[in-house]
Design a protein around this motif. Structure first.
Motif, PDB file in Angstrom:
ATOM      1  N   SER A  73       0.782  -1.309   0.125  1.00 52.70           N
ATOM      2  CA  SER A  73      -0.048  -0.045  -0.087  1.00 52.70           C
ATOM      3  C   SER A  73       0.765   1.138   0.110  1.00 52.70           C
ATOM      4  CB  SER A  73      -0.945   0.124   1.178  1.00 52.70           C
ATOM      5  OG  SER A  73      -0.108   0.042   2.427  1.00 52.70           O
ATOM      6  N   LYS A  74       2.151   1.155   0.033  1.00 48.05           N
ATOM      7  CA  LYS A  74       3.104   2.198   0.177  1.00 48.05           C
ATOM      8  C   LYS A  74       3.775   2.301  -1.009  1.00 48.05           C
ATOM      9  CE  LYS A  74       3.205   2.220   5.251  1.00 48.05           C
ATOM     10  NZ  LYS A  74       3.791   2.283   6.438  1.00 48.05           N
ATOM     11  N   GLU A  75       4.292   3.486  -1.442  1.00 54.71           N
ATOM     12  CA  GLU A  75       5.075   3.752  -2.562  1.00 54.71           C
ATOM     13  C   GLU A  75       6.481   3.210  -2.096  1.00 54.71           C
ATOM     14  OE1 GLU A  75       6.665   7.161  -5.719  1.00 54.71           O
ATOM     15  OE2 GLU A  75       4.890   7.419  -4.361  1.00 54.71           O
ATOM     16  N   PHE A  76       7.266   2.598  -3.055  1.00 56.47           N
ATOM     17  CA  PHE A  76       8.530   2.162  -2.980  1.00 56.47           C
ATOM     18  C   PHE A  76       9.291   2.240  -4.465  1.00 56.47           C
ATOM     19  CE2 PHE A  76      11.557  -1.180  -3.196  1.00 56.47           C
ATOM     20  CZ  PHE A  76      12.377  -0.989  -2.194  1.00 56.47           C
ATOM     21  N   CYS A  77      10.448   2.516  -4.237  1.00 59.24           N
ATOM     22  CA  CYS A  77      11.465   2.705  -5.522  1.00 59.24           C
ATOM     23  C   CYS A  77      12.864   2.186  -5.137  1.00 59.24           C
ATOM     24  CB  CYS A  77      11.772   4.186  -6.012  1.00 59.24           C
ATOM     25  SG  CYS A  77      10.001   4.944  -6.487  1.00 59.24           S
ATOM     26  N   PHE A  78      13.300   1.404  -5.994  1.00 58.28           N
ATOM     27  CA  PHE A  78      14.844   0.941  -5.666  1.00 58.28           C
ATOM     28  C   PHE A  78      15.810   2.285  -5.897  1.00 58.28           C
ATOM     29  CE2 PHE A  78      13.078  -3.188  -7.043  1.00 58.28           C
ATOM     30  CZ  PHE A  78      13.238  -3.674  -5.884  1.00 58.28           C
ATOM     31  N   HIS A  79      16.827   2.372  -5.093  1.00 59.36           N
ATOM     32  CA  HIS A  79      17.721   3.633  -5.394  1.00 59.36           C
ATOM     33  C   HIS A  79      19.068   2.939  -5.375  1.00 59.36           C
ATOM     34  CE1 HIS A  79      14.265   5.891  -3.838  1.00 59.36           C
ATOM     35  NE2 HIS A  79      14.797   7.096  -4.604  1.00 59.36           N
ATOM     36  N   VAL A  80      19.800   3.483  -6.331  1.00 61.79           N
ATOM     37  CA  VAL A  80      21.345   3.323  -6.476  1.00 61.79           C
ATOM     38  C   VAL A  80      21.983   4.612  -6.670  1.00 61.79           C
ATOM     39  CG1 VAL A  80      23.121   2.125  -7.782  1.00 61.79           C
ATOM     40  CG2 VAL A  80      20.843   1.191  -7.481  1.00 61.79           C
ATOM     41  N   THR A  81      23.111   4.865  -5.702  1.00 58.48           N
ATOM     42  CA  THR A  81      23.958   5.909  -5.844  1.00 58.48           C
ATOM     43  C   THR A  81      25.313   5.721  -6.299  1.00 58.48           C
ATOM     44  OG1 THR A  81      22.650   6.930  -4.225  1.00 58.48           O
ATOM     45  CG2 THR A  81      24.989   7.924  -4.814  1.00 58.48           C
ATOM     46  N   PHE A  82      25.806   6.180  -7.498  1.00 59.78           N
ATOM     47  CA  PHE A  82      27.134   5.605  -8.028  1.00 59.78           C
ATOM     48  C   PHE A  82      27.883   7.029  -8.764  1.00 59.78           C
ATOM     49  CE2 PHE A  82      23.808   5.194 -11.134  1.00 59.78           C
ATOM     50  CZ  PHE A  82      24.234   5.782 -12.111  1.00 59.78           C
ATOM     51  N   GLU A  83      28.845   6.693  -8.707  1.00 58.83           N
ATOM     52  CA  GLU A  83      29.732   7.765  -9.432  1.00 58.83           C
ATOM     53  C   GLU A  83      30.577   6.899 -10.795  1.00 58.83           C
ATOM     54  OE1 GLU A  83      32.701  11.416  -8.210  1.00 58.83           O
ATOM     55  OE2 GLU A  83      33.070   9.485  -7.039  1.00 58.83           O
ATOM     56  N   ALA A  84      30.755   7.747 -11.948  1.00 58.17           N
ATOM     57  CA  ALA A  84      31.017   6.952 -13.118  1.00 58.17           C
ATOM     58  C   ALA A  84      31.773   7.970 -13.847  1.00 58.17           C
ATOM     59  CB  ALA A  84      30.068   6.331 -13.751  1.00 58.17           C
TER      60      ALA A  84
END
Length: 1013
Positions: A380-391
């Motif tokens: 019932s709750k909004e959810f997103c996968f998050h990835v932080t990176f430097e390239a």
């Protein structure tokens, strides 16, 4: 065979033979390739041979409207004989970037067929099978295509009758490459490649989000690179490039990529990011300044040895009817080298100067935490996968789920965040894949949904069985209604059993069965399953009217005899039970459910969970040593484990095992502890599990080995070496910090070696300065990176080797306290309680790193005076909270009380708590009256305040472990200030817990907290 064709094949073979993965190929494989080339040269006739070529696309970009589909589509490539020995596909294979495809060649030949694929970048053996009509099918799987996979694919085939080659052209479609800039004779060119062929244009903007002028320069060149991508180039005279924001954009049907010209604008505000450049790449940077007068200059200065080509453009612009002069100074290089790395500063006559750091590297990079992450979320709750990176250079990325991939925004240069929200709450494994020209990485996510228990009830003769599907695992209870058939209110406390829990898809399946054969009357029977999401009960009517036994002359005597026998057997059972030792149980417990009162804990029953065999370690690779500890149920011994951290490397470990006469219940308890440790995970301040041996012999649990033993004996043995401050250490040992640091600067960097205890330590035990070396422990992670080293997160090497000095300081006592609090904070986050937190259960390893352990199996509590008989158990009463002693309640807050006692042990250097007080009725009365121990000799007022805060009689008023970590972090920072007062800034000593505490204190969560005093 035509000479031209043979030359093409041999050149492909030569190019492939220079690849690293081919240099080590088997001699037989190369002989096979040579034989096929010779047979091709013989030119046999094969006009009657039928052949068919197909491309099977098994993965495509998934669209949000059309969700996941596992359908594979095959396309006939129309292979035909182009010459005597060569077959070519009429249609080129066109696939999207990141697609997965399979090439299939079907031919109706008899006999044994041998074949090999000559790919653009390597050589690989082919895979053969036979279909329903006995034709040979030769296939090649290509996973996650990139532009580098494009080119001509050749399949060499031969058998007794036929020798020929099949040629298939493969093209990869995708967004164009991010543009880059070059400069020649004051002409700036923007270059990119892509397939399909892209178009290129310039955007000249006066502000980041304002109106831009679209400008098309001169089209100078068009061609094709080695991967079949069309190269485009567009050039503009530098006099047109005087706006504040200059972008070059390239676009095709798959998307648009833009690159902004590096610019330092002296009239604007804001921080400038670092600029990354690869060695050998071209480079252009601008410095722009604007003023109402033309009498000003713009100049470059940089600390690199090689000077860049610099030139200037200027023009007048009108701003609000006022004329301004704009000067733009360009600094360019056609080929950067390492000497160009450094600080580039732009200055002007009337404006403050600005600088930017240009960093040169030999190859690109992608910085990404690749550890696996698992989420259990509420639908019932909004959810997103998050990835932080430097390239750098800019990378391409995609999200993979099953056989489909989903687009993500291409990475800009520098730090980027990619997120994926379009998962439609479909459970399973998601993979984030990212690559650039030099690096390919991926990160895995596991998505599970919280699920309220769903119950299915069935009845069979005298049994009622209920099965529940839930996530997390459900806990069972049984109830019955009263005779008025109201709701189920009365608990059923016996007569039921539980089946083994099983993980099926995205939920836990569990079962409970109730025996109803002896229940008479009419009732509602309710089976209830409970987890953190909610409670579900299934109501079943029970109509079971059993006839009353007819009384006769034998009834009363029979009943009397049965009662007498029952009393006899009950007496024998009670006697045997009183004589039997308590069953082994791990001190650590993991909480499944917390009741409304916050004291009603239900623990996870790990005996019903499956053991993950990825932790299994070959028992023949263990070589046992001395016994470290032995108790009523088992022992802990040292061992050498061969290959547990990496192949070919031996490591000293500690092995926990049962004694030879262990019964089934004790083996089950040890297996439960094993499963629990795999769930807890890795932390630098607990003794981490590295593997286990459970098959074909006794159960072994393999843990890290801690060289210096338990903290209690360590404090007692080093008591004579204690110094309040490091000034005292210097005086007593007749040396100065400055001397040691100066001496070390003349020495080479010390060598690192992997010792038996699993830590990196110096072979030559010399003083070091500057940044401390990173060291860490090896463990097998239950979720990821099987048989690989854990990422090194904890730095614990001192600037000098304190263990060689054999000194103990007040800072060490603070560090031990801080590290134990960090370990308990981690256990609390995992819903674990320890129940026996004491200095005897803290181990010390190299670098004075403290690790929490569980000695329950190998502690001789029968002869240990710290464990006092209370009821039918032996308990460490002096370390226990009042609610644990008097009510049998163990909580996270009761561990906080024990931590306060542990602090008293540390700052008394190992004295037994409550000295001179025997554990008897008088002791219990003192505890209930609020009695607290006096301040130990080596504790400051602040530390004693901390102990008293842990000993609040009301558990709700005790500090939490995160608060304890924060408090001790402040104490350590104050201690650091005192240590540095008599030292130069460059020569400061970097203690492990100092560095860790600073990192914690600078985190946003701790900065938001107020100091406790």
């Amino acid at each position: 065979m035509p000479a031209a064709q043979l030359e093409v094949i041999l050149s492909s073979l030569y190019r492939a033979s220079n690849m690293k993965n081919i240099c080590s190929a088997r001699p037989g494989f190369w002989l096979q390739v040579a034989n096929m080339l010779m047979l091709l040269c013989m030119g046999r006739s094969h006009s009657s041979l039928a052949i068919k070529c197909d491309i099977i696309k098994s993965s495509t970009v998934a669209q949000p409207a059309a969700r996941i589909s596992n359908m594979s589509t095959a396309t006939d490539l129309g292979c035909y004989w182009s010459s005597e020995n060569v077959i070519r596909a009429k249609l080129p294979v066109e696939v999207n970037v990141f697609d997965s495809v399979t090439l299939e060649v079907t031919l109706n030949v008899s006999g044994i067929v041998s074949c090999v694929w000559l790919l653009p970048d390597n050589i690989t053996p082919c895979r053969m099978s036979q279909n329903w009509n006995s034709s040979f099918v030769i296939s090649l799987d290509l996973v996650r295509m990139s532009e580098k996979h494009a080119g001509e694919y050749k399949l060499l085939i031969n058998n007794d009758n036929v020798s020929f080659s099949v040629h298939i052209e493969l093209k990869v479609k995708g967004k164009p490459r991010k543009p880059f800039f070059t400069e020649t004779n004051n002409i700036v060119s923007c270059i990119s490649e892509g397939y399909p062929e892209p178009t290129i244009y310039w955007l000249l903007c006066s502000s980041p989000h304002g109106r831009c002028i679209n400008k098309t320069g001169t089209h100078l060149f068009s061609g094709t690179d080695i991967y079949g991508r069309r190269r485009v180039m567009n050039a503009l005279d530098s006099r047109f490039l005087q706006d504040e924001y200059i972008l070059c954009c390239v676009a095709n049907t798959f998307g648009t990529e833009c690159t902004q010209l590096y610019t330092i604008d002296l009239n604007s505000e804001g921080l400038l990011p670092k600029i990354f450049v690869k060695v050998g790449e071209p480079f252009i940077i601008r410095c722009r300044a604007m003023n109402e007068t033309y009498k000003f200059r713009v100049e470059w200065s940089y600390n690199s040895t090689d000077q860049l080509h610099a030139f200037e453009e200027n023009a007048y612009v009108n701003i609000q009817s006022v004329s301004h002069m704009v000067r733009v100074s360009f600094a360019t290089s056609l080929q950067m080298n390492r000497s160009n790395s450094g600080i580039y500063t732009c200055s002007s006559t009337y404006l403050p100067s600005k600088s930017v750091h240009v960093i040169l590297s030999d190859k690109g990079f992608i910085h990404l935490n690749t550890s696996k992450e698992e989420y259990i979320i509420d639908q019932s709750k909004e959810f997103c996968f998050h990835v932080t990176f430097e390239a750098y250079p800019a990378a391409r990325c995609t999200w993979l789920y099953q056989s489909n991939h989903f687009p993500c925004e291409n990475a800009t240069v520098g730090t980027s965040v990619a997120k994926f929200c379009d998962h439609k709450y479909m459970t399973g494994e998601y993979t984030f894949y990212i690559e650039n020209e030099d690096v390919q990485l991926h990160k895995t996510f596991i998505l599970n949904l919280l699920k309220k228990p769903e119950i299915f009830a069935t009845s069979l003769q005298d049994y009622l069985s209920c099965t529940a599907s839930a996530n997390p695992l459900a806990v069972w209870s049984w109830k019955r209604s009263r005779e008025d058939l109201s709701n189920c209110t009365d608990d059923i406390i016996d007569g039921f059993s539980f089946g083994l829990a099983e993980r099926i898809s995205d939920a836990w399946m569990s079962r409970s069965t109730l025996y109803i054969g002896n229940i008479t009357g009419t009732f509602w029977i309710c089976c209830c399953a409970n987890n953190s999401v909610g409670v579900t009960c299934e109501k079943t009517p029970l109509i079971n009217m059993k006839p009353i036994v007819e009384q006769n002359s034998y009834f009363i005597p029979v009943i009397s005899c049965l009662c007498a026998l029952s009393i006899f057997f009950l007496t024998v059972l009670i006697y045997n039970k009183s004589q039997k030792k308590n069953l082994y149980q791990s001190q650590l417990q993991m909480i499944q459910y917390i009741g409304p009162s916050d004291n009603e804990y239900i623990y996870i029953d790990f005996s019903v969970l499956e053991y993950d065999l990825k932790w299994e370690f070959p028992r023949e690779n263990l070589e046992f040593g001395k016994v470290l500890g032995s108790g009523a149920f088992g022992r802990v011994v040292t061992a050498t484990a061969y290959g547990i951290a990496k192949p070919g490397v031996s490591l000293q470990v500690a092995v926990k095992m049962l004694k030879e006469n262990a019964d089934g219940s004790e083996k089950d308890a040890l297996m439960s502890e094993l499963k629990m440790m795999t769930q807890i995970g890795h932390h630098q301040n607990i003794v981490n599990m590295m593997g286990a041996c459970t098959t074909a012999g006794p159960i072994y649990l393999i843990f890290e080995y801690c060289l210096h033993g338990d903290l209690l004996n360590y404090l007692r043995s080093e008591r004579e070496t204690f110094h309040k401050t490091w000034t005292d250490v210097v005086k007593d040992h007749n040396f100065s910090f400055y001397h040691n640091f100066t001496q070390h600067q003349k020495t080479s960097v010390r060598r690192e070696s992997l010792l038996d205890n699993g830590f990196y330590m110096a072979e030559n035990r010399t003083l070091v300065s500057g940044d401390s070396q990173q060291i860490g422990s090896f463990s097998l992670n239950s979720e990821q990176n099987d048989n690989q080293e854990q990422q090194i997160k904890y730095e614990n090497t001192r600037c000098y080797d304190e263990e060689d000095l054999h000194v103990l300081t007040f800072e060490d006592l603070l560090c031990f306290s801080y590290q134990v609090a960090k370990g308990m904070e981690f256990l609390e986050s995992k819903l674990c309680i320890h129940r026996d937190l004491a200095a005897r259960n803290i181990l010390i390893t190299n670098g004075k790193v403290a690790k929490i352990c569980d000695f329950g199996l190998a502690r001789d509590i029968e002869n240990d005076s710290n464990y006092v008989v209370k009821g039918n158990a032996r308990l460490p009463v002096k370390w226990m909270a009042p609610e644990s002693i008097f009510e049998g309640i163990y909580t996270i807050k009761s561990d906080v009380w024990s931590y306060g006692i542990l602090l008293w042990e540390i700052f008394s250097l190992g004295i037994n708590p409550y000295p001179g007080i025997q554990v008897n009725a008088h002791f219990y009365k003192l505890l209930q009256s609020g009695f607290k121990m006096e301040q130990p000799f080596y504790a400051t007022d602040e530390i004693y305040f901390l102990m008293q805060s842990c000993w609040a009689f009301d558990s709700r008023k005790r500090l939490s472990f995160p608060q304890l970590v924060s408090f001790l972090g402040y104490q350590i920072s104050n201690m650091e200030a005192l240590v540095y007062q008599n030292m130069d800034q460059p020569n400061r000593r970097d203690s492990s817990c100092l560095k860790q505490s600073f990192k914690e204190m600078n985190s946003p969560s701790l900065l938001a907290q107020e100091p406790l005093i």
